[in-house]
Design a protein around this motif. Structure first.
Motif, PDB file in Angstrom:
ATOM      1  N   ASN A 101      26.643  50.572  68.754  1.00  0.00           N
ATOM      2  CA  ASN A 101      25.598  51.582  68.570  1.00  0.00           C
ATOM      3  C   ASN A 101      24.337  50.908  68.039  1.00  0.00           C
ATOM      4  N   VAL A 132      14.622  54.487  69.456  1.00  0.00           N
ATOM      5  CA  VAL A 132      15.581  54.568  70.559  1.00  0.00           C
ATOM      6  C   VAL A 132      16.966  54.344  69.961  1.00  0.00           C
ATOM      7  N   GLU A 134      20.966  54.370  70.917  1.00  0.00           N
ATOM      8  CA  GLU A 134      21.803  54.375  72.118  1.00  0.00           C
ATOM      9  C   GLU A 134      23.109  53.621  71.917  1.00  0.00           C
ATOM     10  N   ASN A 135      24.044  53.964  72.777  1.00  0.00           N
ATOM     11  CA  ASN A 135      25.282  53.206  72.937  1.00  0.00           C
ATOM     12  C   ASN A 135      25.574  53.181  74.433  1.00  0.00           C
ATOM     13  N   THR A 138      25.259  57.098  75.932  1.00  0.00           N
ATOM     14  CA  THR A 138      24.182  58.067  75.713  1.00  0.00           C
ATOM     15  C   THR A 138      22.973  57.420  75.035  1.00  0.00           C
ATOM     16  N   LYS A 139      21.844  58.131  75.102  1.00  0.00           N
ATOM     17  CA  LYS A 139      20.595  57.580  74.583  1.00  0.00           C
ATOM     18  C   LYS A 139      19.707  58.696  74.041  1.00  0.00           C
ATOM     19  N   ASN A 189      27.330  61.058  68.156  1.00  0.00           N
ATOM     20  CA  ASN A 189      27.517  60.033  69.183  1.00  0.00           C
ATOM     21  C   ASN A 189      27.833  58.635  68.664  1.00  0.00           C
TER      22      ASN A 189
END
Length: 190
Positions: A101, A132, A134-135, A138-139, A189
């Motif tokens: 992540n 930003v 993200e992984n 998803t973002k 997330n």
């Protein structure tokens, strides 16, 4: 001959010490430290990029085509990355280097513009940061910005420019800390 070399060395050393130095701004915004963690040890990596076209943090226009750019004493990108890392750690996130992540901070704008006239000044400070998160699956992308203006009857000191930029950076960091959308995304997330 040795005395002559010694005297020359002393004179050169003193002249180097007395040479005028270009002013620089110390950028050191305080992160928003959370008393109540919102995450329970969720891991993430903090990264940053400086996407500004010019690397100075202030520009002073004294008129008559006399414009002076002013640099920061330390790397703005690194200072903001460290502040964001401390802020996220205080919120309960485990900030490290090996997490899938990532939270990336993009510096888009951070500039103090000062215009001097004979009897007054106008100072405009702008900050724009893109975050930003993200992984692999998803973002989340969001921009945070701030603008501050001030006018006065005298010239502006480097200390006043530092206060203006640091205060605005702190306000933007506070917006990031209190962003419910961002916090929900990170908790769901990461």
């Amino acid at each position: 001959m040795k005395k002559l070399l010694l005297i020359t060395g002393i004179v050169l050393g003193l002249s180097a010490c007395s040479a005028p130095r270009e002013p620089q701004l110390t950028i050191a915004p305080n992160p928003t430290i959370s008393n109540v963690p919102i995450a329970q040890g969720k891991s993430l990596t903090v990264e940053s990029r400086d996407l500004r076209t010019a690397q100075f943090v202030a520009v002073v226009d004294n008129g008559r085509k006399n414009v002076q750019p002013i640099q920061a004493t330390s790397n703005l990108r690194v200072v903001l990355e460290n502040a964001l890392s401390r802020q996220l750690s205080s919120q309960g996130f485990k900030v490290g280097t090996d997490s899938p992540n990532t939270v990336r901070l993009d510096v888009l704008d951070a500039l103090v513009k000062v215009e001097h006239s004979m009897l007054s000044h106008n100072m405009v400070t702008n900050v724009q940061i893109q975050l930003v998160a993200e992984n692999a699956s998803t973002k989340f992308v969001k921009r945070y910005s701030g603008k501050a203006t001030s006018e006065g009857a005298s010239s502006v000191s480097t200390e006043e420019m530092e206060v203006a930029l640091n205060s605005l950076l702190e306000a933007v960091l506070q917006d990031i800390a209190q962003d419910k959308q961002l916090n929900t995304f990170l908790n769901e997330n990461f």
